[in-house]
Enzyme design. Structure first.
Site, PDB file in Angstrom:
ATOM      1  N   PHE A 189       0.803  -1.224   0.000  1.00 35.24           N
ATOM      2  CA  PHE A 189       0.000   0.000   0.000  1.00 35.24           C
ATOM      3  C   PHE A 189       0.833   1.269   0.000  1.00 35.24           C
ATOM      4  CE2 PHE A 189       0.076  -1.865   4.287  1.00 35.24           C
ATOM      5  CZ  PHE A 189       0.754  -0.881   4.993  1.00 35.24           C
ATOM      6  N   GLY A 211       1.276   3.738  -3.195  1.00 31.31           N
ATOM      7  CA  GLY A 211       0.269   4.704  -3.605  1.00 31.31           C
ATOM      8  C   GLY A 211      -0.304   5.541  -2.478  1.00 31.31           C
ATOM      9  N   HIS A 212       0.182   5.358  -1.230  1.00 35.56           N
ATOM     10  CA  HIS A 212      -0.423   6.066  -0.087  1.00 35.56           C
ATOM     11  C   HIS A 212       0.661   6.583   0.844  1.00 35.56           C
ATOM     12  CE1 HIS A 212      -3.029   6.582   3.517  1.00 35.56           C
ATOM     13  NE2 HIS A 212      -3.944   6.800   2.610  1.00 35.56           N
ATOM     14  N   PHE A 213       1.264   7.559   0.701  1.00 37.64           N
ATOM     15  CA  PHE A 213       1.340   8.545  -0.371  1.00 37.64           C
ATOM     16  C   PHE A 213       2.760   8.511  -0.918  1.00 37.64           C
ATOM     17  CE2 PHE A 213      -1.753  10.140   2.731  1.00 37.64           C
ATOM     18  CZ  PHE A 213      -2.859  10.349   1.918  1.00 37.64           C
ATOM     19  N   VAL A 235       2.326   6.681   4.301  1.00 41.74           N
ATOM     20  CA  VAL A 235       1.559   6.600   5.541  1.00 41.74           C
ATOM     21  C   VAL A 235       0.681   5.355   5.454  1.00 41.74           C
ATOM     22  CG1 VAL A 235      -0.222   7.711   6.940  1.00 41.74           C
ATOM     23  CG2 VAL A 235       1.522   9.108   5.833  1.00 41.74           C
TER      24      VAL A 235
END
Length: 145
Positions: A43, A46-48, A53
């Site tokens: 994850f 893409g986050h961020f 985070v």
């Protein structure tokens, strides 16, 4: 409980298994587990990008998985193809600090009550003793097969 014991208790697998170790388990009362948060988590791409985070919903999912381990221990059961432990509610969720790569997320769950097959838990996720998230979680076992 190490990862092999967790894999026997939870149906989740990579990339969705979010508990790495159980440090303490007081049957019918509480559990303390950890999730080691690494930069390799899928994850984070893409986050961020540039400032990774851990998504809050995944922190809540990690707490729910630890709650599942506590409930399965209390019931003396493990999930199988005919029974699934569902996450059915979240109350009072609050996020206090970001969780980033390199953090070790401590997952502390206590049983609040069990009524009508619904388990209610008090859950706190923290990093180095600082609360990252807290919520009341509700879960239930359902026959599916």
């Amino acid at each position: 409980m190490d990862i092999q014991g967790i894999l026997k208790q939870l149906p989740h697998r990579y990339p969705f298994l979010l508990v790495d170790r159980v440090l303490e388990l007081e049957s019918n009362t509480r559990i303390k587990a950890i999730k080691n948060v690494t930069f390799n988590e899928p994850f984070f791409t893409g986050h961020f990008p540039g400032r990774p985070v851990m998504p809050g919903v995944l922190i809540l999912e990690a707490l729910a998985q630890a709650a599942g381990l506590l409930a399965f221990d209390a019931m003396g059961q493990v999930p199988d193809e005919n029974n699934i432990y569902y996450f059915v509610g979240i109350d009072s969720a609050r996020f206090k600090r970001p969780v980033v790569p390199g953090d070790q997320l401590a997952l502390e769950i206590t049983i609040d009550r069990v009524r009508g097959g619904i388990w209610k838990f008090n859950a706190v996720a923290s990093v180095d003793g600082e609360v990252a998230a807290e919520a009341q979680l509700m879960c239930t076992m359902r026959h599916v097969g």
